[in-house]
Design a protein around this motif. Sequence first.
Motif, PDB file in Angstrom:
ATOM      1  N   ASP A  25       0.839  -1.219   0.000  1.00  0.00           N
ATOM      2  CA  ASP A  25       0.000   0.000   0.000  1.00  0.00           C
ATOM      3  C   ASP A  25       0.866   1.258   0.000  1.00  0.00           C
ATOM      4  N   ARG A  26       2.183   1.066   0.022  1.00  0.00           N
ATOM      5  CA  ARG A  26       3.147   2.182  -0.031  1.00  0.00           C
ATOM      6  C   ARG A  26       4.506   1.640  -0.450  1.00  0.00           C
ATOM      7  N   LEU A  62       0.151  -0.410  -4.743  1.00  0.00           N
ATOM      8  CA  LEU A  62      -1.208   0.167  -4.883  1.00  0.00           C
ATOM      9  C   LEU A  62      -1.322   1.306  -3.877  1.00  0.00           C
ATOM     10  N   GLU A  63      -0.892   2.509  -4.279  1.00  0.00           N
ATOM     11  CA  GLU A  63      -0.722   3.589  -3.306  1.00  0.00           C
ATOM     12  C   GLU A  63      -1.975   4.432  -3.063  1.00  0.00           C
ATOM     13  N   GLU A  64      -3.029   4.189  -3.864  1.00  0.00           N
ATOM     14  CA  GLU A  64      -4.268   4.958  -3.657  1.00  0.00           C
ATOM     15  C   GLU A  64      -5.028   4.362  -2.461  1.00  0.00           C
ATOM     16  N   LYS A  65      -4.916   5.026  -1.307  1.00  0.00           N
ATOM     17  CA  LYS A  65      -5.438   4.476  -0.043  1.00  0.00           C
ATOM     18  C   LYS A  65      -6.939   4.161  -0.139  1.00  0.00           C
ATOM     19  N   LYS A  66      -7.671   5.076  -0.795  1.00  0.00           N
ATOM     20  CA  LYS A  66      -9.138   4.941  -0.835  1.00  0.00           C
ATOM     21  C   LYS A  66      -9.593   3.694  -1.599  1.00  0.00           C
ATOM     22  N   THR A  67      -8.768   3.264  -2.553  1.00  0.00           N
ATOM     23  CA  THR A  67      -9.213   2.143  -3.399  1.00  0.00           C
ATOM     24  C   THR A  67      -8.319   0.916  -3.260  1.00  0.00           C
ATOM     25  N   PHE A  68      -7.491   0.863  -2.213  1.00  0.00           N
ATOM     26  CA  PHE A  68      -6.574  -0.282  -2.091  1.00  0.00           C
ATOM     27  C   PHE A  68      -7.343  -1.617  -2.145  1.00  0.00           C
ATOM     28  N   GLU A  73     -10.218  -2.481  -3.310  1.00  0.00           N
ATOM     29  CA  GLU A  73     -10.807  -2.730  -4.648  1.00  0.00           C
ATOM     30  C   GLU A  73      -9.712  -3.081  -5.657  1.00  0.00           C
ATOM     31  N   ASP A  74      -8.636  -2.346  -5.609  1.00  0.00           N
ATOM     32  CA  ASP A  74      -7.519  -2.582  -6.546  1.00  0.00           C
ATOM     33  C   ASP A  74      -6.878  -3.950  -6.280  1.00  0.00           C
ATOM     34  N   SER A 125      -2.829  -0.890   6.358  1.00  0.00           N
ATOM     35  CA  SER A 125      -4.104  -0.299   5.946  1.00  0.00           C
ATOM     36  C   SER A 125      -5.260  -1.195   6.402  1.00  0.00           C
TER      37      SER A 125
END
Length: 189
Positions: free
Chosen positions: A37-38, A56-62, A64-65, A85
Motif C-alpha cells: 500500500d506504499r 497500490l498507493e491509492e489508499k481509498k481504493t486499495f 478494490e484494486d 491499511s
Amino acid sequence: MKIAVFVSGSGSNLQNIIDAIQDGSLPNTEIAMVMADRDCYAVERSLDYDIPTFLLEEKKTFSEDADHNLEGENIDLIVLAGFLSILSKEFVEKWQGKIINIHPALLPKYGGKGMYGKHVHQAVLDAGDQVSGATVHFVTAGVDEGEIILQGEFAVEKTDEIADLQRKVAEVEKEIMIQAIQKLTEKIG
Ligand SMILES: Nc1nc2c(c(=O)[nH]1)N[C@@H](CN(C=O)c1ccc(C(=O)N[C@@H](CCC(=O)O)C(=O)O)cc1)CN2
Ligand SMILES: NCC(=O)N[C@@H]1O[C@H](COP(=O)([O-])[O-])[C@@H](O)[C@H]1O
C-alpha cells in the motif's frame, strides 16, 4: 497452496515466508504475488525474488484494486505481513476465512485502530507487562478482532525498551507465522 502477501514495511515477515519456502518448511507453497500500500523495503525484497509485485498507493481504493489483482489467480490464502491499511468490509467478507494477519502483541490486548508498530510496544511498556508476544489471527471487518490461530510469548525485562521488544517480537513472529501457514495448509490443502 498459493498465497498473496500484503505489506507496508520492512518485510521481515515476508522474508520469513520466502526463507521457509526455500528451506522446505513450507512445501507446496508459492507466493503468487505481493501487494504493497506504499513504497517500502518489502517491495524491494519481493522484486529481488522475482515475485509479481504491485504497488497500490491509492489508499481509498486499495481493497478494490487488490481484489482486481487477485481475480482469477486461485489464491488460497492472503497474509497481512506488517500491513498497515484497514481492509474494507466488502473485501474481508468476500475473502472471509482466507485472510490472516500477524500482530505484535498478545491479542486481545493492544489491538485495534491506532495499534501498530511502535505504538503497540510503547503500550506494553507503559502497562508494565512482564509477558508479551505476537498473534496470528483471521482477519474480519473489525480491526484485530478475528479468531486467534496462534500466539507466541516472551518475557519483558524491566530494562527493555521499544527496540528490545521489536527484536523479541520479530523472533516470535518468525516462528508463529510459519507454523500458522503450515497449520492452514493442512486445512486448505
Ligand atoms: N479489516 C481489517 N483490516 C486489517 C486488519 C484487521 O484485523 N481487519 N488488521 C490490520 C493489521 N493491524 C494490526 O495487526 C493494524 C494495522 C493498521 C492499524 C492502523 O491504525 N492503521 C492506521 C494507518 C497507519 C498507516 O497507514 O501508517 C489507520 O488506519 O489509521 C491498526 C492495526 C491490517 N488491516
Ligand atoms: N498491527 C500491524 C503491525 O503492527 N504489524 C507489525 O509490523 C511489524 C513489521 O512487519 P514487517 O517487518 O513484516 O514489515 C511486525 O512486527 C508486525 O507485527
